[in-house]
Scaffold this motif. Structure first.
Motif, PDB file in Angstrom:
ATOM      1  N   ARG A   1       0.852  -1.190   0.000  1.00 26.11           N
ATOM      2  CA  ARG A   1       0.000   0.000   0.000  1.00 26.11           C
ATOM      3  C   ARG A   1       0.889   1.241   0.000  1.00 26.11           C
ATOM      4  NH1 ARG A   1      -4.090   0.199   3.517  1.00 26.11           N
ATOM      5  NH2 ARG A   1      -4.379  -2.059   3.346  1.00 26.11           N
ATOM      6  N   PRO A   2       0.327   2.439  -0.179  1.00 27.33           N
ATOM      7  CA  PRO A   2       1.149   3.656  -0.179  1.00 27.33           C
ATOM      8  C   PRO A   2       1.935   3.808   1.123  1.00 27.33           C
ATOM      9  CG  PRO A   2      -1.056   4.117  -0.996  1.00 27.33           C
ATOM     10  CD  PRO A   2      -1.099   2.722  -0.453  1.00 27.33           C
ATOM     11  N   VAL A   3       2.975   4.612   1.071  1.00 25.82           N
ATOM     12  CA  VAL A   3       3.863   4.794   2.223  1.00 25.82           C
ATOM     13  C   VAL A   3       3.972   6.268   2.577  1.00 25.82           C
ATOM     14  CG1 VAL A   3       6.194   4.459   3.139  1.00 25.82           C
ATOM     15  CG2 VAL A   3       5.213   2.757   1.578  1.00 25.82           C
ATOM     16  N   ASP A   4       3.835   6.578   3.864  1.00 23.61           N
ATOM     17  CA  ASP A   4       4.194   7.880   4.409  1.00 23.61           C
ATOM     18  C   ASP A   4       5.477   7.686   5.214  1.00 23.61           C
ATOM     19  OD1 ASP A   4       1.869   8.869   3.352  1.00 23.61           O
ATOM     20  OD2 ASP A   4       0.975   9.456   5.265  1.00 23.61           O
ATOM     21  N   VAL A   5       6.534   8.378   4.838  1.00 19.59           N
ATOM     22  CA  VAL A   5       7.790   8.279   5.585  1.00 19.59           C
ATOM     23  C   VAL A   5       8.105   9.633   6.191  1.00 19.59           C
ATOM     24  CG1 VAL A   5       9.140   8.600   3.457  1.00 19.59           C
ATOM     25  CG2 VAL A   5      10.231   7.660   5.500  1.00 19.59           C
ATOM     26  N   LEU A   6       8.390   9.632   7.485  1.00 22.95           N
ATOM     27  CA  LEU A   6       8.637  10.864   8.220  1.00 22.95           C
ATOM     28  C   LEU A   6      10.099  10.914   8.643  1.00 22.95           C
ATOM     29  CD1 LEU A   6       5.613   9.767   8.855  1.00 22.95           C
ATOM     30  CD2 LEU A   6       5.624  11.498  10.635  1.00 22.95           C
ATOM     31  N   TYR A   7      10.694  12.103   8.505  1.00 22.31           N
ATOM     32  CA  TYR A   7      12.055  12.226   9.033  1.00 22.31           C
ATOM     33  C   TYR A   7      12.342  13.650   9.466  1.00 22.31           C
ATOM     34  CZ  TYR A   7      14.002  14.303   4.675  1.00 22.31           C
ATOM     35  OH  TYR A   7      14.293  15.117   3.601  1.00 22.31           O
ATOM     36  N   TRP A   8      13.241  13.751  10.453  1.00 19.33           N
ATOM     37  CA  TRP A   8      13.688  15.052  10.948  1.00 19.33           C
ATOM     38  C   TRP A   8      15.157  14.985  11.350  1.00 19.33           C
ATOM     39  CZ3 TRP A   8       9.868  11.961  12.860  1.00 19.33           C
ATOM     40  CH2 TRP A   8      10.093  11.287  14.047  1.00 19.33           C
TER      41      TRP A   8
ATOM     42  N   ASN B   1      -1.375   9.765   6.962  1.00 16.07           N
ATOM     43  CA  ASN B   1      -2.512   8.927   6.590  1.00 16.07           C
ATOM     44  C   ASN B   1      -2.241   7.514   7.088  1.00 16.07           C
ATOM     45  OD1 ASN B   1      -4.506   7.374   5.374  1.00 16.07           O
ATOM     46  ND2 ASN B   1      -4.411   8.458   3.420  1.00 16.07           N
ATOM     47  N   CYS B   2      -2.953   7.105   8.120  1.00 12.55           N
ATOM     48  CA  CYS B   2      -2.695   5.799   8.727  1.00 12.55           C
ATOM     49  C   CYS B   2      -3.294   4.639   7.941  1.00 12.55           C
ATOM     50  CB  CYS B   2      -3.190   5.781  10.171  1.00 12.55           C
ATOM     51  SG  CYS B   2      -2.147   6.764  11.289  1.00 12.55           S
ATOM     52  N   ASP B   3      -3.948   4.939   6.817  1.00 17.92           N
ATOM     53  CA  ASP B   3      -4.311   3.870   5.889  1.00 17.92           C
ATOM     54  C   ASP B   3      -3.109   3.500   5.019  1.00 17.92           C
ATOM     55  OD1 ASP B   3      -6.861   3.698   6.847  1.00 17.92           O
ATOM     56  OD2 ASP B   3      -7.752   4.953   5.283  1.00 17.92           O
ATOM     57  N   HIS B   4      -2.073   4.332   5.064  1.00 21.20           N
ATOM     58  CA  HIS B   4      -0.811   4.031   4.411  1.00 21.20           C
ATOM     59  C   HIS B   4       0.103   3.315   5.404  1.00 21.20           C
ATOM     60  CE1 HIS B   4      -1.289   7.784   1.579  1.00 21.20           C
ATOM     61  NE2 HIS B   4      -2.280   6.913   1.460  1.00 21.20           N
ATOM     62  N   ASP B   5       1.152   2.672   4.927  1.00 20.46           N
ATOM     63  CA  ASP B   5       2.220   2.250   5.812  1.00 20.46           C
ATOM     64  C   ASP B   5       2.986   3.496   6.227  1.00 20.46           C
ATOM     65  OD1 ASP B   5       1.587  -0.451   5.646  1.00 20.46           O
ATOM     66  OD2 ASP B   5       2.948  -0.810   3.965  1.00 20.46           O
ATOM     67  N   VAL B   6       3.400   3.554   7.483  1.00 14.69           N
ATOM     68  CA  VAL B   6       4.070   4.735   8.022  1.00 14.69           C
ATOM     69  C   VAL B   6       5.436   4.317   8.564  1.00 14.69           C
ATOM     70  CG1 VAL B   6       3.956   6.634   9.677  1.00 14.69           C
ATOM     71  CG2 VAL B   6       1.840   5.745   8.637  1.00 14.69           C
ATOM     72  N   VAL B   7       6.486   4.990   8.105  1.00 17.01           N
ATOM     73  CA  VAL B   7       7.856   4.692   8.514  1.00 17.01           C
ATOM     74  C   VAL B   7       8.425   5.921   9.224  1.00 17.01           C
ATOM     75  CG1 VAL B   7      10.167   4.027   7.736  1.00 17.01           C
ATOM     76  CG2 VAL B   7       8.137   3.152   6.532  1.00 17.01           C
ATOM     77  N   PHE B   8       8.960   5.732  10.438  1.00 15.03           N
ATOM     78  CA  PHE B   8       9.493   6.875  11.186  1.00 15.03           C
ATOM     79  C   PHE B   8      10.456   6.411  12.271  1.00 15.03           C
ATOM     80  CE2 PHE B   8       6.065   5.285  13.741  1.00 15.03           C
ATOM     81  CZ  PHE B   8       6.350   5.623  15.052  1.00 15.03           C
ATOM     82  N   THR B   9      11.280   7.327  12.750  1.00 16.95           N
ATOM     83  CA  THR B   9      12.117   7.085  13.921  1.00 16.95           C
ATOM     84  C   THR B   9      11.382   7.630  15.145  1.00 16.95           C
ATOM     85  OG1 THR B   9      13.260   9.170  13.538  1.00 16.95           O
ATOM     86  CG2 THR B   9      14.306   7.190  12.675  1.00 16.95           C
TER      87      THR B   9
ATOM     88  N   GLY C   1      16.482   8.904   9.700  1.00 14.45           N
ATOM     89  CA  GLY C   1      15.150   8.857   9.113  1.00 14.45           C
ATOM     90  C   GLY C   1      15.172   9.233   7.646  1.00 14.45           C
ATOM     91  N   GLN C   2      16.025  10.202   7.316  1.00 15.03           N
ATOM     92  CA  GLN C   2      16.170  10.574   5.910  1.00 15.03           C
ATOM     93  C   GLN C   2      16.729   9.412   5.096  1.00 15.03           C
ATOM     94  OE1 GLN C   2      18.804  13.901   5.197  1.00 15.03           O
ATOM     95  NE2 GLN C   2      17.898  14.327   3.213  1.00 15.03           N
ATOM     96  N   GLY C   3      17.586   8.616   5.715  1.00 20.97           N
ATOM     97  CA  GLY C   3      18.125   7.443   5.035  1.00 20.97           C
ATOM     98  C   GLY C   3      17.051   6.439   4.686  1.00 20.97           C
ATOM     99  N   TRP C   4      16.083   6.256   5.575  1.00 22.21           N
ATOM    100  CA  TRP C   4      14.978   5.324   5.267  1.00 22.21           C
ATOM    101  C   TRP C   4      14.163   5.861   4.093  1.00 22.21           C
ATOM    102  CZ3 TRP C   4      17.621   2.154   7.382  1.00 22.21           C
ATOM    103  CH2 TRP C   4      17.939   2.074   8.735  1.00 22.21           C
ATOM    104  N   ALA C   5      13.938   7.168   4.071  1.00 23.88           N
ATOM    105  CA  ALA C   5      13.193   7.759   2.951  1.00 23.88           C
ATOM    106  C   ALA C   5      13.947   7.552   1.637  1.00 23.88           C
ATOM    107  CB  ALA C   5      12.963   9.248   3.202  1.00 23.88           C
ATOM    108  N   THR C   6      15.244   7.751   1.670  1.00 24.07           N
ATOM    109  CA  THR C   6      16.057   7.560   0.466  1.00 24.07           C
ATOM    110  C   THR C   6      15.985   6.122  -0.026  1.00 24.07           C
ATOM    111  OG1 THR C   6      17.583   9.326   1.115  1.00 24.07           O
ATOM    112  CG2 THR C   6      18.396   7.704  -0.469  1.00 24.07           C
ATOM    113  N   ASP C   7      16.077   5.173   0.895  1.00 23.28           N
ATOM    114  CA  ASP C   7      16.015   3.758   0.505  1.00 23.28           C
ATOM    115  C   ASP C   7      14.659   3.397  -0.095  1.00 23.28           C
ATOM    116  OD1 ASP C   7      18.567   3.462   1.355  1.00 23.28           O
ATOM    117  OD2 ASP C   7      18.137   2.170   3.058  1.00 23.28           O
TER     118      ASP C   7
ATOM    119  N   VAL D   1       6.698  12.023   1.567  1.00 24.73           N
ATOM    120  CA  VAL D   1       7.725  12.342   2.555  1.00 24.73           C
ATOM    121  C   VAL D   1       7.266  13.543   3.375  1.00 24.73           C
ATOM    122  CG1 VAL D   1      10.097  13.098   2.929  1.00 24.73           C
ATOM    123  CG2 VAL D   1       9.591  11.423   1.133  1.00 24.73           C
ATOM    124  N   LEU D   2       7.219  13.381   4.698  1.00 19.83           N
ATOM    125  CA  LEU D   2       6.892  14.463   5.631  1.00 19.83           C
ATOM    126  C   LEU D   2       8.142  14.700   6.473  1.00 19.83           C
ATOM    127  CD1 LEU D   2       3.394  13.140   6.796  1.00 19.83           C
ATOM    128  CD2 LEU D   2       3.882  14.725   4.928  1.00 19.83           C
ATOM    129  N   ASN D   3       8.745  15.854   6.338  1.00 22.15           N
ATOM    130  CA  ASN D   3      10.008  16.070   7.027  1.00 22.15           C
ATOM    131  C   ASN D   3      10.035  17.406   7.749  1.00 22.15           C
ATOM    132  OD1 ASN D   3      10.184  17.226   4.260  1.00 22.15           O
ATOM    133  ND2 ASN D   3      12.197  17.885   4.953  1.00 22.15           N
TER     134      ASN D   3
END
Length: 374
Positions: free
Chosen positions: A87-94, A131-139, A98-104, A116-118
């Motif tokens: 499913r879609p992905v929301d990746v958060l970094y600050w 959007n919690c209907d998406h997969d969410v990746v964060f530190t 976290g930016q490395g996960w977004a890059t990968d 990408v929400l940064n």
């Protein structure tokens, strides 16, 4: 004149972090050394690493714990490559990791439906946009920025997506809402002061369901594979590791877990980190030449504490050199991608008396450099 009292332990590195107070490598149970990790004695130690972790952290029923290769990085890559794409992905970094996960996710996994929400170092992105209907990746805790997630209230309990949480500098130091998290990763070398090279992977039942229902459209290296014939390899979560671990590192981790239990559990290690942060906050409040990179105290990390000084980057290097030369603080420079400053580890293995001793040295080093008395 510089202060007289020095920290008993000047190791304030953010990883590998200081060993626990009273640590003695000669007191480790070394009966597993030279034995196969597949032998009963090896399996027992590895199973204890998984089960004791779940017990001490108070993980919900059905959550599984595994020891995996390549530290926290390996655990995160293993999870992302095995599960993302359904499913879609929301990746958060600050911060940088976290930016490395977004890059990968974008450049290596090439998942086009990714948002990408940064935010800048010391701040957090707007969680209301997730959007919690998406997969969410964060530190959970930004190791290189000193900014942490204050809670998991922004994660929908009825979410359709999975939450992937890199918690390497948060586990055992910050209270985490486990039921809001589906994939959690950390390494032994942070709050518990363990050795590097091994990662811990925690999966919720929802994450297991994803593994068993979704086959990613990409080849997976052997060390990433958690299923066989569409079913979870349960042995992985009872101590049967994918590849050969260092059994010396395993018994070192078990020693750290026993230490946490002797203190009274996770609540005790959280309290130590909180007290350590308070010591630095009390110091910073006294002076106008030092401040926190994370201004908002509600999101300020109690482990990777990042400070700014009203000095040039070159002068800050001089401060660091002075502290090292006097053997009062090692490895406390800001991470290479972060704004110039200091990063002082305050996890549970750091004794508060050492931080109290360090603070006057920071003041002395600052003024020495400012006056160019080197």
């Amino acid at each position: 004149m510089h202060p007289n009292l020095k920290p008993a332990n000047p190791n304030f590195s953010s990883g590998p972090c200081a060993k626990r107070p009273g640590y003695d490598v000669s007191k480790l149970d070394l009966s597993v050394l030279g034995r196969s990790h597949r032998a009963p004695i090896g399996k027992k130690a590895l199973k204890s690493a998984c089960l004791d972790t779940a017990k001490i952290l108070g993980l919900p029923e059905g959550y599984r714990v595994a020891v995996v290769p390549a530290s926290d990085t390996g655990a995160m890559e293993m999870a992302m490559w095995s599960m993302l794409g359904e499913r879609p992905v929301d990746v958060l970094y600050w911060e940088s990791f976290g930016q490395g996960w977004a890059t990968d996710i974008i450049q290596q996994l090439k998942l086009e439906n990714t948002r990408v929400l940064n935010a800048d170092y010391g701040q957090l992105p707007d969680f209301t946009e997730v959007n919690c209907d998406h997969d969410v990746v964060f530190t959970w805790n930004g190791t290189t920025s000193g900014a942490k997630v204050p809670n998991a209230d922004w994660i929908d309990s009825n979410r359709k997506g999975l939450t992937f949480c890199d918690a390497t500098s948060a586990v055992f130091a910050q209270k985490m809402d486990w039921v809001k998290l589906d994939v959690i990763t950390y390494s032994w070398q942070k709050v518990l002061g363990g050795e590097g090279g091994h990662g811990m992977l925690i999966l919720s039942p929802r994450a297991v369901q994803r593994l068993e229902s979704y086959a990613p459209p990409r080849p997976l290296p052997k060390i990433f594979r958690m299923t066989k014939a569409g079913k979870l390899i349960e042995d992985l979560f009872s101590g049967a590791t994918i590849n050969t671990p260092s059994m010396l590192c395993v018994v070192d981790y078990l020693d750290a877990l026993n230490w946490v239990e002797s203190l009274g559990g996770e609540a005790a290690t959280i309290a130590i980190a909180d007290q350590n942060l308070t010591t630095i906050e009390t110091f910073v409040e006294q002076f106008d030449w030092v401040d926190f990179l994370t201004q908002d105290s509600k999101i300020r990390s109690n482990t990777s504490v990042c400070l700014t000084l009203n000095l040039t980057p070159k002068q800050i290097k001089s401060v660091l050199k002075l502290l090292e030369e006097h053997q009062v603080a090692y490895d406390i420079g800001a991470y290479r991608d972060a704004p110039a400053g200091l990063r002082i580890w305050c996890g549970a293995t750091i004794e508060n008396s050492d931080l109290e001793a360090l603070m006057p040295w920071l003041e002395w080093a600052y003024h020495s450099v400012k006056k160019q008395i080197l």
